[in-house]
Scaffold this active site. Structure first.
Site, mmCIF file in Angstrom:
data_model
loop_
_atom_site.group_PDB
_atom_site.id
_atom_site.type_symbol
_atom_site.label_atom_id
_atom_site.label_comp_id
_atom_site.label_asym_id
_atom_site.label_seq_id
_atom_site.Cartn_x
_atom_site.Cartn_y
_atom_site.Cartn_z
ATOM 1 N N PHE A 118 0.861 -1.182 0.000
ATOM 2 C CA PHE A 118 0.000 0.000 0.000
ATOM 3 C C PHE A 118 0.901 1.238 0.000
ATOM 4 O O PHE A 118 1.862 1.303 0.769
ATOM 5 C CB PHE A 118 -0.867 -0.037 1.252
ATOM 6 C CG PHE A 118 -1.970 0.977 1.285
ATOM 7 C CD1 PHE A 118 -3.142 0.773 0.576
ATOM 8 C CD2 PHE A 118 -1.836 2.134 2.029
ATOM 9 C CE1 PHE A 118 -4.167 1.697 0.619
ATOM 10 C CE2 PHE A 118 -2.860 3.073 2.071
ATOM 11 C CZ PHE A 118 -4.032 2.853 1.363
ATOM 12 N N ASP B 296 2.773 -5.906 7.902
ATOM 13 C CA ASP B 296 1.557 -5.104 7.939
ATOM 14 C C ASP B 296 0.374 -6.042 7.719
ATOM 15 O O ASP B 296 0.297 -6.727 6.683
ATOM 16 C CB ASP B 296 1.621 -4.014 6.868
ATOM 17 C CG ASP B 296 0.457 -3.033 7.000
ATOM 18 O OD1 ASP B 296 -0.636 -3.467 7.430
ATOM 19 O OD2 ASP B 296 0.640 -1.852 6.664
ATOM 20 N N TYR C 156 -10.232 -0.805 11.146
ATOM 21 C CA TYR C 156 -11.501 -0.386 10.528
ATOM 22 C C TYR C 156 -11.848 -1.218 9.301
ATOM 23 O O TYR C 156 -12.884 -1.027 8.708
ATOM 24 C CB TYR C 156 -11.470 1.108 10.157
ATOM 25 C CG TYR C 156 -10.229 1.530 9.393
ATOM 26 C CD1 TYR C 156 -10.115 1.285 8.035
ATOM 27 C CD2 TYR C 156 -9.168 2.148 10.044
ATOM 28 C CE1 TYR C 156 -8.973 1.648 7.339
ATOM 29 C CE2 TYR C 156 -8.024 2.515 9.365
ATOM 30 C CZ TYR C 156 -7.928 2.265 8.008
ATOM 31 O OH TYR C 156 -6.798 2.616 7.333
ATOM 32 N N LYS C 157 -10.959 -2.144 8.913
ATOM 33 C CA LYS C 157 -11.252 -3.016 7.766
ATOM 34 C C LYS C 157 -11.982 -4.264 8.283
ATOM 35 O O LYS C 157 -13.121 -4.166 8.706
ATOM 36 C CB LYS C 157 -9.959 -3.306 7.008
ATOM 37 C CG LYS C 157 -9.414 -2.041 6.323
ATOM 38 C CD LYS C 157 -8.030 -2.202 5.723
ATOM 39 C CE LYS C 157 -7.578 -0.875 5.091
ATOM 40 N NZ LYS C 157 -6.131 -0.806 4.859
ATOM 41 N N ARG D 56 -12.571 -4.595 -7.136
ATOM 42 C CA ARG D 56 -12.086 -5.321 -5.974
ATOM 43 C C ARG D 56 -13.252 -5.705 -5.070
ATOM 44 O O ARG D 56 -14.133 -4.880 -4.800
ATOM 45 C CB ARG D 56 -11.114 -4.416 -5.232
ATOM 46 C CG ARG D 56 -10.393 -5.058 -4.095
ATOM 47 C CD ARG D 56 -9.357 -4.105 -3.541
ATOM 48 N NE ARG D 56 -9.988 -3.027 -2.763
ATOM 49 C CZ ARG D 56 -9.412 -2.422 -1.734
ATOM 50 N NH1 ARG D 56 -8.199 -2.764 -1.362
ATOM 51 N NH2 ARG D 56 -10.025 -1.462 -1.084
HETATM 52 C C1 LIG Z 1 -5.506 0.571 4.723
HETATM 53 C C2 LIG Z 1 -4.022 0.563 4.763
HETATM 54 C C3 LIG Z 1 -3.301 1.639 5.290
HETATM 55 C C4 LIG Z 1 -3.988 2.889 5.761
HETATM 56 O O1 LIG Z 1 -3.270 3.545 6.762
HETATM 57 P P1 LIG Z 1 -4.012 4.621 7.704
HETATM 58 O O2 LIG Z 1 -2.911 5.311 8.387
HETATM 59 O O3 LIG Z 1 -4.916 3.846 8.612
HETATM 60 O O4 LIG Z 1 -4.816 5.522 6.818
HETATM 61 C C5 LIG Z 1 -1.913 1.530 5.366
HETATM 62 N N1 LIG Z 1 -1.279 0.427 4.924
HETATM 63 C C6 LIG Z 1 -1.940 -0.633 4.397
HETATM 64 C C7 LIG Z 1 -1.183 -1.833 3.931
HETATM 65 C C8 LIG Z 1 -3.332 -0.579 4.288
HETATM 66 O O5 LIG Z 1 -3.993 -1.596 3.727
#
Ligand SMILES: *Cc1c(COP(=O)(O)O)cnc(C)c1O
Length: 395
Positions: A113, A182, A207-208, A354
């Protein structure tokens, strides 16, 4: 056996909606509304500042962390909550690098990400390290004895491709490097086992697939062998050994508590705590089996009925998390047409449709409905209307 009828009923799923976007934002647990109202009515309003002690707000980041620990193969007292995932990525990678000061390389892959890569890029600039980014398939070969930190998102946010945590961790350890995993698309989605994989650091959002609500706090885990050695580069007062001594100098708290930074988001964490109640009685093996059943059924249904799409996820379920994506040249408009019919997935540039499958509340009927509607949209080309091509701020 896990009772998935009970877990589905624990969510508010709007009438007429088939929700396949829990990999971006999980739906609201019915109990969260009541729990947050009660917290406001009984704690914030009546207790005021005494709530930090009387209602346990101060220890909430660790107590909630313990509930998440079970879902990621970590032990009690090893996980703490706070901040957002991007901040936790910074903390974990900087702490891991500081444990390997003689090495410069942070390795990641281009399926990660972007926020993780941005954070690592900024950190590398600040501490004179080097961020190397390779293709996901190249990660194993790119691990060499210059490596300080392997920073990998276990499940790719676009393709659902799942890295082999155990094998990559073993390979990194062989060359003397540390790992940061992660778990944004893993926690609550797949059977994570940090202890079994012998990982070093892990982070994730809630939150996911954990359904804590928009802006719910992130978590961080440090293997106990590093917990008292890891230097939290982002040193905040809540991670101090004695925050209320108000010392002018920083002394890290023992263990994972040092990864706390500032005042925790108590209201948001209360909603998350209610969401975690749903996980009591859920077995990770059952979760994984149901996830595979749902994603396999979706792939088979789409490939048999939907013209013009190509699978963008690994076909082998062992190589996949709990999401599936397909490519279509008009992916954006197709997704808008699907959403207009109540099937909510999401679009990722340039052409990716997705779909996340959350075993707690998705079932085979959701799969069937999504396949049927997608098939009709593609056959009748109903996506080709001007309003389905207009881009919104958040996609
Ligand atoms: C959703 C996601 C994020 C989002 O980070 P926030 O700081 O919560 O906005 C970061 N890294 C990955 C791999 C994600 O899937």
């Amino acid at each position: 056996m896990t009772d998935f009828i009970r877990t589905r009923q624990a969510f508010h799923l709007p009438e007429g909606v088939t929700y396949l976007d829990g990999n971006s934002l999980g739906p609201m647990p019915v109990a969260a509304k009541e729990r947050v109202s009660r917290m406001m009515a009984e704690e914030w309003s009546e207790m005021l500042i005494t709530g930090w002690n009387r209602a346990g707000w101060y220890v909430q980041p660790r107590k909630v962390g313990d509930r998440i620990a079970r879902l990621i193969g970590a032990g009690s007292g090893e996980v703490v909550m706070g901040d957002t995932l991007s901040i936790k990525v910074f903390q974990a990678v900087s702490a891991a690098r500081a444990l390997r000061p003689e090495r410069r390389v942070i390795l990641s892959d281009n399926g990660n990400f972007p926020s993780d890569l941005y954070v690592a890029e900024g950190l590398a600039r600040a501490v004179d390290a080097e961020l190397r980014v390779v293709a996901p398939e190249e990660v194993e070969h790119a691990i060499d004895d210059q490596l300080a930190v392997l920073m990998i998102t276990e499940v790719d946010y676009r393709t659902g491709r799942r890295h082999d945590m155990k094998a990559l961790t073993a390979r990194a350890h062989q060359v003397g490097a540390l790992t940061v995993w992660d778990l944004a698309h893993s926690a609550g989605a797949v059977d994570v086992d940090l202890t079994g994989a012998d990982a070093d650091f892990a982070v994730g959002c809630t939150y996911k697939y954990l359904n804590g609500g928009p802006g719910a706090p992130a978590f961080i885990w440090t293997h106990p062998r590093h917990a008292d050695a890891a230097q939290p580069i982002l040193q905040g007062w809540m991670g101090h050994a004695a925050p209320f001594a108000f010392d002018l100098g920083y002394t890290p708290a023992p263990g994972i508590e040092r990864m706390r930074v500032g005042t925790p988001p108590v209201i948001a964490m209360t909603a998350l705590d209610a969401a975690l109640d749903i996980w009591d009685g859920v077995e990770l093996a059952d979760l994984r089996a149901r996830s595979v059943e749902l994603t396999e059924a979706f792939i088979a249904g789409v490939e048999a009925n939907c013209p013009g799409v190509t699978l963008n996820s690994p076909r082998d379920p062992d190589m996949r998390g709990s999401q599936v994506s397909f490519r279509h040249p008009q992916g954006y408009a197709v997704m808008q047409a699907l959403i207009a019919e109540g099937v909510i997935g999401d679009f990722r540039a340039p052409d990716v449709l997705r779909f996340g499958f959350a075993p707690l509340y998705n079932d085979l009927q959701d799969v069937q409905r999504a396949v049927d509607i997608l098939a009709r949209i593609l056959r009748e080309e109903t996506w080709d209307q001007p309003h389905f091509h207009e881009k919104a701020d958040v996609t």
